[in-house]
Enzyme design. Sequence first.
Site, PDB file in Angstrom:
ATOM      1  N   LYS A  63       0.809  -1.230   0.000  1.00 30.39           N
ATOM      2  CA  LYS A  63       0.000   0.000   0.000  1.00 30.39           C
ATOM      3  C   LYS A  63       0.838   1.273   0.000  1.00 30.39           C
ATOM      4  O   LYS A  63       0.420   2.293  -0.530  1.00 30.39           O
ATOM      5  CB  LYS A  63      -0.932   0.004   1.214  1.00 30.39           C
ATOM      6  CG  LYS A  63      -2.004  -1.063   1.093  1.00 30.39           C
ATOM      7  CD  LYS A  63      -2.987  -0.974   2.212  1.00 30.39           C
ATOM      8  CE  LYS A  63      -3.907  -2.179   2.150  1.00 30.39           C
ATOM      9  NZ  LYS A  63      -4.994  -2.113   3.094  1.00 30.39           N
ATOM     10  N   ASP A  99      -9.846   2.472   3.034  1.00 30.52           N
ATOM     11  CA  ASP A  99      -9.794   1.590   4.213  1.00 30.52           C
ATOM     12  C   ASP A  99     -10.349   2.251   5.477  1.00 30.52           C
ATOM     13  O   ASP A  99     -11.076   1.622   6.249  1.00 30.52           O
ATOM     14  CB  ASP A  99      -8.344   1.181   4.519  1.00 30.52           C
ATOM     15  CG  ASP A  99      -7.863   0.071   3.608  1.00 30.52           C
ATOM     16  OD1 ASP A  99      -8.704  -0.689   3.102  1.00 30.52           O
ATOM     17  OD2 ASP A  99      -6.646  -0.021   3.405  1.00 30.52           O
TER      18      ASP A  99
HETATM   19  P1  NDP Z   1       1.809  -3.722   6.457  1.00 27.49           P
HETATM   20  O1  NDP Z   1       2.682  -4.748   5.826  1.00 27.49           O
HETATM   21  O2  NDP Z   1       1.845  -2.320   5.938  1.00 27.49           O
HETATM   22  O3  NDP Z   1       2.116  -3.646   8.071  1.00 27.49           O
HETATM   23  C1  NDP Z   1       2.273  -4.772   8.807  1.00 27.49           C
HETATM   24  C2  NDP Z   1       2.436  -4.417  10.316  1.00 27.49           C
HETATM   25  O4  NDP Z   1       2.260  -5.648  11.003  1.00 27.49           O
HETATM   26  C3  NDP Z   1       3.780  -3.846  10.743  1.00 27.49           C
HETATM   27  O5  NDP Z   1       3.578  -2.888  11.753  1.00 27.49           O
HETATM   28  C4  NDP Z   1       4.526  -5.073  11.316  1.00 27.49           C
HETATM   29  O6  NDP Z   1       5.448  -4.763  12.366  1.00 27.49           O
HETATM   30  C5  NDP Z   1       3.365  -5.840  11.903  1.00 27.49           C
HETATM   31  N1  NDP Z   1       3.576  -7.286  11.961  1.00 27.49           N
HETATM   32  C6  NDP Z   1       3.704  -8.170  10.945  1.00 27.49           C
HETATM   33  N2  NDP Z   1       3.840  -9.430  11.413  1.00 27.49           N
HETATM   34  C7  NDP Z   1       3.801  -9.335  12.775  1.00 27.49           C
HETATM   35  C8  NDP Z   1       3.890 -10.288  13.822  1.00 27.49           C
HETATM   36  N3  NDP Z   1       4.050 -11.590  13.575  1.00 27.49           N
HETATM   37  N4  NDP Z   1       3.789  -9.845  15.092  1.00 27.49           N
HETATM   38  C9  NDP Z   1       3.608  -8.533  15.356  1.00 27.49           C
HETATM   39  N5  NDP Z   1       3.538  -7.569  14.408  1.00 27.49           N
HETATM   40  C10 NDP Z   1       3.627  -7.969  13.120  1.00 27.49           C
HETATM   41  O7  NDP Z   1       0.323  -4.324   6.394  1.00 27.49           O
HETATM   42  P2  NDP Z   1      -1.073  -3.585   6.162  1.00 27.49           P
HETATM   43  O8  NDP Z   1      -1.207  -2.481   7.135  1.00 27.49           O
HETATM   44  O9  NDP Z   1      -1.266  -3.290   4.725  1.00 27.49           O
HETATM   45  O10 NDP Z   1      -2.146  -4.761   6.507  1.00 27.49           O
HETATM   46  C11 NDP Z   1      -2.208  -5.342   7.774  1.00 27.49           C
HETATM   47  C12 NDP Z   1      -3.376  -6.333   7.905  1.00 27.49           C
HETATM   48  O11 NDP Z   1      -4.636  -5.692   7.726  1.00 27.49           O
HETATM   49  C13 NDP Z   1      -3.347  -7.463   6.880  1.00 27.49           C
HETATM   50  O12 NDP Z   1      -3.604  -8.666   7.554  1.00 27.49           O
HETATM   51  C14 NDP Z   1      -4.483  -7.126   5.914  1.00 27.49           C
HETATM   52  O13 NDP Z   1      -5.044  -8.299   5.343  1.00 27.49           O
HETATM   53  C15 NDP Z   1      -5.451  -6.442   6.839  1.00 27.49           C
HETATM   54  N6  NDP Z   1      -6.371  -5.516   6.135  1.00 27.49           N
HETATM   55  C16 NDP Z   1      -7.724  -5.769   6.115  1.00 27.49           C
HETATM   56  C17 NDP Z   1      -8.605  -4.903   5.497  1.00 27.49           C
HETATM   57  C18 NDP Z   1     -10.059  -5.193   5.497  1.00 27.49           C
HETATM   58  O14 NDP Z   1     -10.771  -4.637   4.672  1.00 27.49           O
HETATM   59  N7  NDP Z   1     -10.556  -6.003   6.398  1.00 27.49           N
HETATM   60  C19 NDP Z   1      -8.145  -3.676   4.834  1.00 27.49           C
HETATM   61  C20 NDP Z   1      -6.720  -3.470   4.959  1.00 27.49           C
HETATM   62  C21 NDP Z   1      -5.875  -4.382   5.565  1.00 27.49           C
HETATM   63  P3  NDP Z   1       6.995  -4.365  12.086  1.00 27.49           P
HETATM   64  O15 NDP Z   1       7.010  -2.885  11.769  1.00 27.49           O
HETATM   65  O16 NDP Z   1       7.684  -4.671  13.359  1.00 27.49           O
HETATM   66  O17 NDP Z   1       7.472  -5.205  10.929  1.00 27.49           O
END
Ligand code: NDP
Length: 263
Positions: A63, A99
């Site tokens: 994104k 979103d």
């Molecule tokens: P990003 O890749 O931009 O961000 C991911 C975040 O998750 C980071 O802060 C990362 O931390 C953290 N993270 C990843 N794995 C772990 C873990 N195992 N434990 C703790 N923290 C973790 O993702 P998005 O913001 O684009 O999307 C996030 C989620 O939201 C997805 O699952 C997506 O499917 C869902 N989503 C759902 C929507 C809906 O309509 N229902 C709309 C948009 C998103 P760090 O910085 O430490 O790496």
Amino acid sequence: MRLFAIFGDPVAHSRSPLMHNHVFRSLGHDACYTRVHLKDGARLKETFFKLGLSGANVTVPHKEAAFQACDEIRGFAKKVGVVNTLIEEDSKLIGYNTDADGFMFAIEPFGVIKSVLVIGAGGTAKALASRFKEDGIETTVLNRSAKRLEYFKEKSFQTYTWESMPERTFDLIVNTTSAGLESDDLPAPEPLLRTLLGECHFAADAIYGKVTPFLRLSSELGLAYKDGSDMLLGQGVLANELFTQQNYSREAIKGPMQQSFEF
Ligand code: NDP
């Protein structure tokens, strides 16, 4: 026929093709929606035009790359630097974010929310936290690592990592991380989550279609909770409105889109 797609990695789990295709078919709109597994976010624009798409959605982890790829950004996306919807206009790529409004729609049944803890600091967290702030909700951000918290610090949010998070009370805790999407991970260490959720009323997860470990724990601790389905519906209706060039009302789109959740 106009072609649309969702870009992501992973993307196989996405319900967006089903949702948008059902709306197109129900409204008699000559369009088709597919999914594209894209590993390298830097190739988003090139791939979009190569496939001759009229529009697209963008999911994890592209994104922010989508924001960079756009020729023009409109509306709320400008504020957060995160794009989840792309539209082709005169051979240019226009970016939007649907979103945050989708999420506000989802939490309406929780009533008045005054304080929120957002877990995660990625694209979804940026969109939601900025939107909460706009609505005057006190917003705190908790992330596994410190680097991505810089953005929130600059915008005067209270930010914490797992190690620095104090005991605090919130009306709502939202998981915006992808922990629980494909793994069985909690988005933060269990003892910390137990303490925070124990003092909270509502929990929500952006992940949809399953009870994540985070929601399982919330349920065990007696919180009312929601998975990401309503957020998905809300953002989908707003994206479809853009895809169909505002030829249909939101209500006309929402009916068939909601129906597609039963398939
Ligand atoms: P990003 O890749 O931009 O961000 C991911 C975040 O998750 C980071 O802060 C990362 O931390 C953290 N993270 C990843 N794995 C772990 C873990 N195992 N434990 C703790 N923290 C973790 O993702 P998005 O913001 O684009 O999307 C996030 C989620 O939201 C997805 O699952 C997506 O499917 C869902 N989503 C759902 C929507 C809906 O309509 N229902 C709309 C948009 C998103 P760090 O910085 O430490 O790496």
